[in-house]
Design a protein around this motif. Structure first.
Motif, PDB file in Angstrom:
ATOM      1  N   THR A   5       0.820  -1.214   0.000  1.00 54.16           N
ATOM      2  CA  THR A   5       0.000   0.000   0.000  1.00 54.16           C
ATOM      3  C   THR A   5       0.849   1.258   0.000  1.00 54.16           C
ATOM      4  O   THR A   5       1.767   1.411   0.809  1.00 54.16           O
ATOM      5  CB  THR A   5      -0.935   0.014   1.223  1.00 54.16           C
ATOM      6  N   THR A   7       0.771   4.549   1.263  1.00 54.45           N
ATOM      7  CA  THR A   7      -0.012   5.263   2.272  1.00 54.45           C
ATOM      8  C   THR A   7      -0.048   6.768   2.044  1.00 54.45           C
ATOM      9  O   THR A   7      -0.856   7.463   2.663  1.00 54.45           O
ATOM     10  CB  THR A   7       0.542   4.978   3.680  1.00 54.45           C
ATOM     11  N   ALA A  10      -4.324   8.574  -1.739  1.00 55.96           N
ATOM     12  CA  ALA A  10      -5.711   8.350  -1.359  1.00 55.96           C
ATOM     13  C   ALA A  10      -6.556   8.294  -2.618  1.00 55.96           C
ATOM     14  O   ALA A  10      -6.099   8.633  -3.721  1.00 55.96           O
ATOM     15  CB  ALA A  10      -6.196   9.465  -0.440  1.00 55.96           C
ATOM     16  N   ARG A  13     -13.707   9.063  -5.161  1.00 61.04           N
ATOM     17  CA  ARG A  13     -14.645   8.435  -6.100  1.00 61.04           C
ATOM     18  C   ARG A  13     -15.572   9.496  -6.697  1.00 61.04           C
ATOM     19  O   ARG A  13     -16.151  10.309  -5.978  1.00 61.04           O
ATOM     20  CB  ARG A  13     -15.474   7.367  -5.394  1.00 61.04           C
ATOM     21  N   ASP A  64      -6.625   8.828  -7.994  1.00 62.57           N
ATOM     22  CA  ASP A  64      -5.505   8.369  -7.167  1.00 62.57           C
ATOM     23  C   ASP A  64      -4.601   9.586  -6.971  1.00 62.57           C
ATOM     24  O   ASP A  64      -3.870   9.989  -7.870  1.00 62.57           O
ATOM     25  CB  ASP A  64      -4.849   7.210  -7.930  1.00 62.57           C
ATOM     26  N   THR A  67      -2.556  11.888  -0.460  1.00 68.65           N
ATOM     27  CA  THR A  67      -3.420  11.859   0.712  1.00 68.65           C
ATOM     28  C   THR A  67      -3.582  13.254   1.310  1.00 68.65           C
ATOM     29  O   THR A  67      -4.701  13.675   1.646  1.00 68.65           O
ATOM     30  CB  THR A  67      -2.859  10.899   1.772  1.00 68.65           C
ATOM     31  N   GLU A  71      -8.538  16.228   0.236  1.00 69.10           N
ATOM     32  CA  GLU A  71      -9.684  17.070   0.592  1.00 69.10           C
ATOM     33  C   GLU A  71      -9.697  18.340  -0.244  1.00 69.10           C
ATOM     34  O   GLU A  71     -10.757  18.783  -0.713  1.00 69.10           O
ATOM     35  CB  GLU A  71      -9.651  17.401   2.080  1.00 69.10           C
ATOM     36  N   ARG A  90     -14.392  10.903  -0.791  1.00 77.74           N
ATOM     37  CA  ARG A  90     -13.278  10.000  -0.504  1.00 77.74           C
ATOM     38  C   ARG A  90     -13.756   8.562  -0.535  1.00 77.74           C
ATOM     39  O   ARG A  90     -14.892   8.263  -0.167  1.00 77.74           O
ATOM     40  CB  ARG A  90     -12.676  10.326   0.867  1.00 77.74           C
ATOM     41  N   GLU A  91     -12.883   7.664  -0.965  1.00 75.78           N
ATOM     42  CA  GLU A  91     -13.178   6.230  -1.026  1.00 75.78           C
ATOM     43  C   GLU A  91     -12.295   5.513   0.002  1.00 75.78           C
ATOM     44  O   GLU A  91     -11.158   5.108  -0.308  1.00 75.78           O
ATOM     45  CB  GLU A  91     -12.941   5.710  -2.438  1.00 75.78           C
ATOM     46  N   PRO A  92     -12.772   5.355   1.246  1.00 76.13           N
ATOM     47  CA  PRO A  92     -11.921   4.765   2.299  1.00 76.13           C
ATOM     48  C   PRO A  92     -11.775   3.262   2.224  1.00 76.13           C
ATOM     49  O   PRO A  92     -10.900   2.701   2.893  1.00 76.13           O
ATOM     50  CB  PRO A  92     -12.650   5.188   3.582  1.00 76.13           C
ATOM     51  N   ALA A  93     -12.610   2.597   1.444  1.00 74.26           N
ATOM     52  CA  ALA A  93     -12.574   1.130   1.409  1.00 74.26           C
ATOM     53  C   ALA A  93     -11.464   0.584   0.520  1.00 74.26           C
ATOM     54  O   ALA A  93     -11.170  -0.617   0.564  1.00 74.26           O
ATOM     55  CB  ALA A  93     -13.922   0.589   0.939  1.00 74.26           C
ATOM     56  N   ALA A  95      -7.471   1.317  -1.572  1.00 81.24           N
ATOM     57  CA  ALA A  95      -6.178   1.991  -1.476  1.00 81.24           C
ATOM     58  C   ALA A  95      -5.401   1.787  -2.769  1.00 81.24           C
ATOM     59  O   ALA A  95      -5.743   0.944  -3.596  1.00 81.24           O
ATOM     60  CB  ALA A  95      -5.379   1.439  -0.291  1.00 81.24           C
TER      61      ALA A  95
END
Length: 220
Positions: A5, A7, A10, A13, A64, A67, A71, A90-93, A95
């Protein structure tokens, strides 16, 4: 299993009727065709604000991005949404994942030597991405490309497949196209031996790393 990942990246969507047409009129690359592509959102003067990759996820698009800038990028896109039935969140599910080689994912659209990239639920943080990327002379993100500081072509977007000169209008298109047709990209962002990034005149690159992709692009 090795962790993969990124990190520092982020996902945003974009969903709703006409989502590709919406983004097509804003960003530098062609999102109406095969994805992923690398693209930028620019000022009207053609300066880079945000860089990102655009992926397809069914009828939705996934951005993509950095991070730390997610926002701010989402808010900027919402300014252009107006009354369009587009959802931006944001798509938190999911990575962004990376591997230097292997069969997983697809080659990075900027430069295949950057490695493989894919979207999936997060695992642990991957090591080595930044060093690998800078070793290939590829800057990314606000810390290296700046925000409202450098023109998109000075960020090597023309050499790293980050701009379409045939897709039609987008924010900052006029100055970007003019620079390309007049061959007036006199300065480029380059990586220095200490890993920092600096804008230099193309005829005074000095001790900067000048990888093959840049040599070939400048010679062409």
């Amino acid at each position: 299993m090795t962790d993969t990942t990124l990190t520092d990246r982020a996902l945003i969507r974009l969903s709703g009727d006409g989502v590709r047409d919406f983004l097509q009129g804003l960003v530098t690359n062609d999102v109406a065709g095969p994805l992923p592509v690398w693209a930028g959102l620019l000022t009207p003067q053609g300066k880079a604000l945000f860089e990102f990759l655009v992926w397809a996820d069914g009828d939705d698009l996934l951005i993509d991005c950095e991070t730390e800038q997610a926002e701010a990028l989402a808010r900027r896109l919402m300014l252009y949404r107006l009354r369009k039935p587009i959802v931006i969140a944001r798509e938190p599910a999911l990575a962004v994942h990376w591997a230097k080689d292997g069969a997983e994912g697809v080659p990075d659209p900027r430069l295949p030597a950057l490695g493989r990239r894919w979207i999936a639920p997060a695992d642990g943080a991957v090591d080595g991405w930044r060093e690998h990327r800078l070793g290939l002379g590829v800057p990314e993100g606000v810390a290296e490309l700046g925000s409202d500081k450098n023109l998109w072509l000075e960020c090597n977007a023309d050499l790293l497949h980050g701009v379409s000169f045939t897709k039609g209008c987008y924010v900052g298109q006029e100055n970007t196209a003019r620079m390309n047709w007049r061959n007036k990209v006199n300065r480029r962002l380059v990586v220095l031996p200490d890993g920092s990034v600096e804008r230099r005149s193309v005829d005074k690159l000095g001790d900067a790393l000048v990888p093959d992709w840049m040599c070939e692009g400048l010679a062409g």
